[in-house]
Design a protein around this motif. Sequence first.
Motif, PDB file in Angstrom:
ATOM      1  N   PRO A 104       0.821  -1.227   0.000  1.00 35.23           N
ATOM      2  CA  PRO A 104       0.000   0.000   0.000  1.00 35.23           C
ATOM      3  C   PRO A 104       0.854   1.276   0.000  1.00 35.23           C
ATOM      4  O   PRO A 104       0.396   2.321  -0.436  1.00 35.23           O
ATOM      5  N   TRP A 105       2.103   1.173   0.494  1.00 37.56           N
ATOM      6  CA  TRP A 105       2.972   2.350   0.541  1.00 37.56           C
ATOM      7  C   TRP A 105       3.917   2.421  -0.666  1.00 37.56           C
ATOM      8  O   TRP A 105       4.840   3.220  -0.666  1.00 37.56           O
ATOM      9  N   TRP A 106       3.701   1.577  -1.657  1.00 33.39           N
ATOM     10  CA  TRP A 106       4.516   1.698  -2.872  1.00 33.39           C
ATOM     11  C   TRP A 106       4.241   3.071  -3.493  1.00 33.39           C
ATOM     12  O   TRP A 106       5.142   3.851  -3.724  1.00 33.39           O
ATOM     13  N   ILE A 107       2.961   3.337  -3.753  1.00 32.81           N
ATOM     14  CA  ILE A 107       2.533   4.701  -4.094  1.00 32.81           C
ATOM     15  C   ILE A 107       1.436   5.048  -3.093  1.00 32.81           C
ATOM     16  O   ILE A 107       0.319   4.552  -3.208  1.00 32.81           O
ATOM     17  N   PRO A 108       1.744   5.859  -2.074  1.00 32.16           N
ATOM     18  CA  PRO A 108       0.725   6.196  -1.070  1.00 32.16           C
ATOM     19  C   PRO A 108      -0.475   6.883  -1.717  1.00 32.16           C
ATOM     20  O   PRO A 108      -0.340   7.560  -2.736  1.00 32.16           O
ATOM     21  N   LYS A 109      -1.634   6.681  -1.127  1.00 35.28           N
ATOM     22  CA  LYS A 109      -2.857   7.313  -1.636  1.00 35.28           C
ATOM     23  C   LYS A 109      -3.393   8.256  -0.559  1.00 35.28           C
ATOM     24  O   LYS A 109      -3.060   8.145   0.604  1.00 35.28           O
ATOM     25  N   GLY A 110      -4.252   9.179  -0.967  1.00 35.95           N
ATOM     26  CA  GLY A 110      -4.865  10.065   0.020  1.00 35.95           C
ATOM     27  C   GLY A 110      -5.124  11.447  -0.537  1.00 35.95           C
ATOM     28  O   GLY A 110      -4.479  11.876  -1.504  1.00 35.95           O
ATOM     29  N   ALA A 111      -6.065  12.133   0.099  1.00 37.26           N
ATOM     30  CA  ALA A 111      -6.469  13.464  -0.368  1.00 37.26           C
ATOM     31  C   ALA A 111      -5.329  14.478  -0.235  1.00 37.26           C
ATOM     32  O   ALA A 111      -5.260  15.441  -0.991  1.00 37.26           O
ATOM     33  N   TYR A 112      -4.437  14.265   0.740  1.00 34.78           N
ATOM     34  CA  TYR A 112      -3.380  15.249   0.991  1.00 34.78           C
ATOM     35  C   TYR A 112      -2.037  14.823   0.398  1.00 34.78           C
ATOM     36  O   TYR A 112      -0.986  15.279   0.820  1.00 34.78           O
ATOM     37  N   LEU A 113      -2.089  13.951  -0.594  1.00 33.69           N
ATOM     38  CA  LEU A 113      -0.849  13.459  -1.190  1.00 33.69           C
ATOM     39  C   LEU A 113      -0.153  14.558  -1.985  1.00 33.69           C
ATOM     40  O   LEU A 113      -0.747  15.187  -2.844  1.00 33.69           O
ATOM     41  N   ASN A 114       1.108  14.795  -1.656  1.00 32.57           N
ATOM     42  CA  ASN A 114       1.917  15.731  -2.451  1.00 32.57           C
ATOM     43  C   ASN A 114       3.331  15.152  -2.570  1.00 32.57           C
ATOM     44  O   ASN A 114       3.594  14.031  -2.126  1.00 32.57           O
ATOM     45  N   GLY A 115       4.228  15.927  -3.172  1.00 37.37           N
ATOM     46  CA  GLY A 115       5.581  15.437  -3.403  1.00 37.37           C
ATOM     47  C   GLY A 115       6.308  15.048  -2.138  1.00 37.37           C
ATOM     48  O   GLY A 115       7.004  14.033  -2.080  1.00 37.37           O
ATOM     49  N   ARG A 116       6.152  15.847  -1.097  1.00 43.03           N
ATOM     50  CA  ARG A 116       6.846  15.580   0.173  1.00 43.03           C
ATOM     51  C   ARG A 116       6.274  14.328   0.839  1.00 43.03           C
ATOM     52  O   ARG A 116       7.019  13.518   1.404  1.00 43.03           O
ATOM     53  N   VAL A 117       4.969  14.156   0.767  1.00 41.27           N
ATOM     54  CA  VAL A 117       4.330  12.979   1.385  1.00 41.27           C
ATOM     55  C   VAL A 117       4.847  11.701   0.719  1.00 41.27           C
ATOM     56  O   VAL A 117       5.163  10.713   1.396  1.00 41.27           O
ATOM     57  N   ILE A 118       4.959  11.716  -0.618  1.00 40.01           N
ATOM     58  CA  ILE A 118       5.481  10.540  -1.325  1.00 40.01           C
ATOM     59  C   ILE A 118       6.916  10.251  -0.875  1.00 40.01           C
ATOM     60  O   ILE A 118       7.283   9.108  -0.615  1.00 40.01           O
ATOM     61  N   GLU A 119       7.709  11.316  -0.753  1.00 40.31           N
ATOM     62  CA  GLU A 119       9.107  11.128  -0.355  1.00 40.31           C
ATOM     63  C   GLU A 119       9.216  10.510   1.038  1.00 40.31           C
ATOM     64  O   GLU A 119      10.035   9.614   1.258  1.00 40.31           O
ATOM     65  N   MET A 120       8.396  10.956   1.971  1.00 45.02           N
ATOM     66  CA  MET A 120       8.541  10.507   3.357  1.00 45.02           C
ATOM     67  C   MET A 120       7.776   9.223   3.667  1.00 45.02           C
ATOM     68  O   MET A 120       8.132   8.513   4.610  1.00 45.02           O
ATOM     69  N   THR A 121       6.720   8.908   2.892  1.00 44.63           N
ATOM     70  CA  THR A 121       5.888   7.756   3.274  1.00 44.63           C
ATOM     71  C   THR A 121       5.968   6.567   2.329  1.00 44.63           C
ATOM     72  O   THR A 121       5.635   5.458   2.728  1.00 44.63           O
ATOM     73  N   SER A 122       6.388   6.769   1.081  1.00 44.42           N
ATOM     74  CA  SER A 122       6.495   5.606   0.193  1.00 44.42           C
ATOM     75  C   SER A 122       7.670   4.740   0.653  1.00 44.42           C
ATOM     76  O   SER A 122       8.548   5.203   1.386  1.00 44.42           O
ATOM     77  N   ILE A 123       7.699   3.483   0.229  1.00 43.64           N
ATOM     78  CA  ILE A 123       8.787   2.584   0.656  1.00 43.64           C
ATOM     79  C   ILE A 123      10.135   3.076   0.138  1.00 43.64           C
ATOM     80  O   ILE A 123      11.132   3.103   0.870  1.00 43.64           O
ATOM     81  N   LEU A 124      10.198   3.492  -1.130  1.00 44.34           N
ATOM     82  CA  LEU A 124      11.474   3.920  -1.709  1.00 44.34           C
ATOM     83  C   LEU A 124      11.832   5.364  -1.361  1.00 44.34           C
ATOM     84  O   LEU A 124      13.010   5.731  -1.412  1.00 44.34           O
ATOM     85  N   GLY A 125      10.838   6.190  -1.026  1.00 50.42           N
ATOM     86  CA  GLY A 125      11.067   7.617  -0.781  1.00 50.42           C
ATOM     87  C   GLY A 125      12.197   7.924   0.180  1.00 50.42           C
ATOM     88  O   GLY A 125      13.128   8.676  -0.149  1.00 50.42           O
ATOM     89  N   PRO A 126      12.205   7.338   1.404  1.00 53.03           N
ATOM     90  CA  PRO A 126      13.290   7.630   2.352  1.00 53.03           C
ATOM     91  C   PRO A 126      14.673   7.194   1.851  1.00 53.03           C
ATOM     92  O   PRO A 126      15.683   7.783   2.232  1.00 53.03           O
ATOM     93  N   PHE A 127      14.733   6.174   0.983  1.00 52.24           N
ATOM     94  CA  PHE A 127      16.029   5.784   0.389  1.00 52.24           C
ATOM     95  C   PHE A 127      16.509   6.888  -0.546  1.00 52.24           C
ATOM     96  O   PHE A 127      17.700   7.220  -0.570  1.00 52.24           O
ATOM     97  N   PHE A 128      15.588   7.477  -1.320  1.00 52.13           N
ATOM     98  CA  PHE A 128      15.957   8.570  -2.225  1.00 52.13           C
ATOM     99  C   PHE A 128      16.251   9.859  -1.454  1.00 52.13           C
ATOM    100  O   PHE A 128      16.908  10.752  -1.971  1.00 52.13           O
ATOM    101  N   HIS A 129      15.756   9.959  -0.221  1.00 51.60           N
ATOM    102  CA  HIS A 129      15.970  11.163   0.593  1.00 51.60           C
ATOM    103  C   HIS A 129      17.384  11.211   1.175  1.00 51.60           C
ATOM    104  O   HIS A 129      17.877  12.277   1.560  1.00 51.60           O
ATOM    105  N   VAL A 130      18.036  10.047   1.262  1.00 56.42           N
ATOM    106  CA  VAL A 130      19.406   9.990   1.811  1.00 56.42           C
ATOM    107  C   VAL A 130      20.318  10.866   0.954  1.00 56.42           C
ATOM    108  O   VAL A 130      20.415  10.677  -0.254  1.00 56.42           O
ATOM    109  N   SER A 131      20.975  11.836   1.586  1.00 55.38           N
ATOM    110  CA  SER A 131      21.696  12.817   0.780  1.00 55.38           C
ATOM    111  C   SER A 131      22.690  13.609   1.622  1.00 55.38           C
ATOM    112  O   SER A 131      22.627  13.592   2.858  1.00 55.38           O
TER     113      SER A 131
END
Length: 542
Positions: A241-268
């Motif tokens: 379910p967190w591969w592509i998160p769903k929801g009314a408040y979904l935006n770019g930051r939400v995908i980055e922080m809540t999707s499974i791959l997002g936090p891996f891409f956030h490492v910087s």
Amino acid sequence: MATAKPQRSPQEVEDIILRKIFLVTLNDSAETDSRTVYLELTAAELLSEGKDLRLSRDLVERVLIDRLSGGFQSAEPPFQYLIGCYRRAYDEGKKMTSMKDKNLRSEMELVVKQAKKLIVSYCRIHLANPELFGSSSPSDSTRKSNVSPLLPYVFGEVASTIDAFGGAGTSEGVKPPPGFVDEFFRDSDFDSLDPVLKQLYEDLRGSVLKVSALGNFQQPLRALMLLVSFPVGAKSLVNHPWWIPKGAYLNGRVIEMTSILGPFFHVSALPDHTIFKSQPDVGQQCFSEASTRRPADLLSSFTTIKTVMNNLYDGLSEVLLALLKNTETRENVLEYLAEVINKNASRAHIQVDPLSCASSGMFVNLSAVMLRLCEPFLDANLTKRDKIDPKYVFYSDRLDLRPLTALHASSEEVVEWINREDPGKNKSTGQNNEGENRLLQSQQASSSGSGQLSNVGKPKYPFICECFFMTARVLNLGLLKAFSDFKHLVQDISRCEDALSTFKALQGQSPSPQLDSEISRLEKEIELYSQEKLCSEAQILR
């Protein structure tokens, strides 16, 4: 004369091996291993059925169930017990090479192989239904966290001595018995492993959340690479379910922080908004008071950051490549990338809202990963050029490209080009009124073009074409935006330094506490800006 030692029958040897593996006995005799459990009720049942009190392949599953659900005092918790069984089975298998009787050896190897298969099967059952066998130890339930008991063994399987900057990894890995992890994930149906894998993916996501380039992201990344290398692992990831998160408040930051791959891409190494700040602080650790540091120290920091970021890029490329090569999961990867791109379209603006857009770090990382995915078709002779269809920008419904500015064409020229490519358009839609808004005209024309094609099914673009345009868009939102931000940062530093010189000159003429305060504030600001500049330099320019 000494009598010869009586030869054991195959049934006796099988009983001995299985008792050693499962640490159970059906005879209440003195056992040398204190961990061995006497299955009294099972023994009584077997006697009433007129069977021998001897362990065999036919009996071993029944015995294992009784051992797991018996709630024996001081016995190991179920999962640790099963892992131990597998390790003992592996050890027993190794001992068999010294058996002189080839037929007996072959028979006993089969016993061990079946025992290992049974153990793995019950590991899956237990992890998917932890309450099934209860907890044999009160401390087990109090100690239990929300993390999968399998995670330390997955970490142990991919362990390395250089998982974090300057030393060993912080995530504890436990070395699993040889072959266990592979057998656990290799041959199983999706439904029995999916709940186990879903938990593991959530644990891995959590382990890199707000971890910087200097933190331990490499062990979770290698664990992710391992899991997606199994077809069942790849399928489970894209169905999470967190591969592509769903929801009314979904935006770019939400995908980055809540999707499974997002936090891996956030490492910087790049700084982020305070709310999403990662640890350890790269600027503080590598570039604090940089003006007083030796050039060799700065060079060493640059090299470290370059090395760990390349490890991240390579790992994430491998994960995406494994999913893209699998026909069952390829479409899900393209959907994820498109969602990340479309939900972060406003990163192209001069002012970016850090609460609604993903970080620069994510998009610089994504830029590097996408360029790696493009490498096979970016050869010097452009042999795959015919796979890249320029009409993708009008007819693909994957990326939302229509609002973008056409640099080399007016709206009228776009309309004319589409009409020329699609001669049937005017007959079906009629001429556009001259007074219509130009942008609307362009969008309507491209919409009607899509409509034309939808009569014969949506256009199907090859992966090379999709990858090319997605990469172009990611570079626009990622690397090019980061270059622009870097230029503005250098300008900010220059302004601050000019202001600081002015205040210091004034301070020399007429000192005041207010000037002292301003000078102190500017010096702190320049220090932070300088750290940010060097972090950007390390990841982007070098």
